[in-house]
Design a protein around this motif. Structure first.
Motif, PDB file in Angstrom:
ATOM      1  N   VAL A 202     -29.684 -20.561   8.507  1.00 55.31           N
ATOM      2  CA  VAL A 202     -28.234 -20.543   8.307  1.00 55.31           C
ATOM      3  C   VAL A 202     -27.578 -21.667   9.099  1.00 55.31           C
ATOM      4  CG1 VAL A 202     -26.143 -19.161   8.633  1.00 55.31           C
ATOM      5  CG2 VAL A 202     -28.206 -18.090   7.771  1.00 55.31           C
TER       6      VAL A 202
ATOM      7  N   PHE B 107     -16.211 -18.899  11.544  1.00 61.34           N
ATOM      8  CA  PHE B 107     -16.811 -17.631  11.957  1.00 61.34           C
ATOM      9  C   PHE B 107     -18.331 -17.702  12.068  1.00 61.34           C
ATOM     10  CE2 PHE B 107     -12.858 -16.421   9.779  1.00 61.34           C
ATOM     11  CZ  PHE B 107     -12.210 -15.876  10.882  1.00 61.34           C
ATOM     12  N   PHE B 108     -18.889 -18.888  12.152  1.00 62.97           N
ATOM     13  CA  PHE B 108     -20.332 -19.032  12.178  1.00 62.97           C
ATOM     14  C   PHE B 108     -20.958 -18.335  13.388  1.00 62.97           C
ATOM     15  CE2 PHE B 108     -24.128 -21.372  13.536  1.00 62.97           C
ATOM     16  CZ  PHE B 108     -24.926 -21.124  12.445  1.00 62.97           C
ATOM     17  N   THR B 109     -20.424 -18.557  14.574  1.00 62.35           N
ATOM     18  CA  THR B 109     -21.004 -17.957  15.782  1.00 62.35           C
ATOM     19  C   THR B 109     -20.945 -16.430  15.746  1.00 62.35           C
ATOM     20  OG1 THR B 109     -20.479 -19.936  17.054  1.00 62.35           O
ATOM     21  CG2 THR B 109     -20.935 -17.924  18.302  1.00 62.35           C
TER      22      THR B 109
ATOM     23  N   ILE C 141     -20.978 -14.536  13.189  1.00 69.91           N
ATOM     24  CA  ILE C 141     -21.935 -14.114  12.165  1.00 69.91           C
ATOM     25  C   ILE C 141     -23.348 -14.166  12.723  1.00 69.91           C
ATOM     26  CG2 ILE C 141     -22.972 -14.773   9.961  1.00 69.91           C
ATOM     27  CD1 ILE C 141     -20.146 -15.675   9.094  1.00 69.91           C
ATOM     28  N   MET C 142     -23.680 -15.223  13.436  1.00 71.88           N
ATOM     29  CA  MET C 142     -25.015 -15.357  14.009  1.00 71.88           C
ATOM     30  C   MET C 142     -25.271 -14.298  15.087  1.00 71.88           C
ATOM     31  SD  MET C 142     -26.651 -17.634  12.418  1.00 71.88           S
ATOM     32  CE  MET C 142     -25.855 -16.859  11.052  1.00 71.88           C
TER      33      MET C 142
ATOM     34  N   THR D  29     -23.907 -11.346  15.149  1.00 64.57           N
ATOM     35  CA  THR D  29     -24.073 -10.098  14.409  1.00 64.57           C
ATOM     36  C   THR D  29     -25.479  -9.990  13.827  1.00 64.57           C
ATOM     37  OG1 THR D  29     -21.723 -10.112  13.853  1.00 64.57           O
ATOM     38  CG2 THR D  29     -23.152  -8.697  12.527  1.00 64.57           C
ATOM     39  N   ILE D  30     -25.979 -11.069  13.268  1.00 63.38           N
ATOM     40  CA  ILE D  30     -27.337 -11.066  12.716  1.00 63.38           C
ATOM     41  C   ILE D  30     -28.352 -10.802  13.824  1.00 63.38           C
ATOM     42  CG2 ILE D  30     -29.113 -12.558  11.715  1.00 63.38           C
ATOM     43  CD1 ILE D  30     -26.923 -13.810   9.997  1.00 63.38           C
TER      44      ILE D  30
ATOM     45  N   TYR E 130     -28.160  -7.151  14.929  1.00 61.19           N
ATOM     46  CA  TYR E 130     -28.774  -6.324  13.897  1.00 61.19           C
ATOM     47  C   TYR E 130     -30.302  -6.326  14.031  1.00 61.19           C
ATOM     48  CZ  TYR E 130     -30.441  -4.923   9.287  1.00 61.19           C
ATOM     49  OH  TYR E 130     -31.121  -4.323   8.262  1.00 61.19           O
TER      50      TYR E 130
END
Length: 113
Positions: free
Chosen positions: A19, A29-31, A33-34, A36-37, A40
């Motif tokens: 990604v 919002f890239f950071t 999102i990363m 969060t991934i 998870y």
């Protein structure tokens, strides 16, 4: 089970690399999102380590989806620029297959008190 957990975390590392190298890396919002991934992936590893059956089922379901995505990638052709995504998909499928080994099935078997 330790091999599965290590491969699962490696899968998420390659997902993040894939990604990061994609054009979506330029969005605001890239950071988050990363992060969060990554969270998870750690939560799923913890749930698998704690013998949570729902985590195993969820992993198998999402692995089937990954199998379709890998088939799509192979059908269109995989460029060298997309090798982290390809490797992440292969690792994810390997983890899903390893969940059916007898030793892993015993890991998730209900324990009697």
């Amino acid at each position: 089970m330790w091999v599965i957990l290590a491969l699962y975390l490696a899968h998420y590392a390659f997902e993040i690399i894939a990604v990061y190298r994609a054009p979506v890396a330029n969005i605001e919002f890239f950071t988050p999102i990363m992060v969060t991934i990554g969270v998870y992936g750690v939560v799923m590893c913890f749930a698998l380590w704690r013998r949570q059956q729902w985590a195993r089922v969820w992993l198998v379901i999402t692995t089937v989806l990954t199998l379709f995505l890998l088939g799509s990638m192979l059908w269109r052709g995989v460029s060298m620029a997309r090798w982290p995504a390809f490797l992440a998909a292969v690792l994810r499928i390997a983890v899903g297959a390893l969940l059916f080994l007898p030793s892993v099935r015993r890991w998730f078997a209900p324990h009697r008190a």
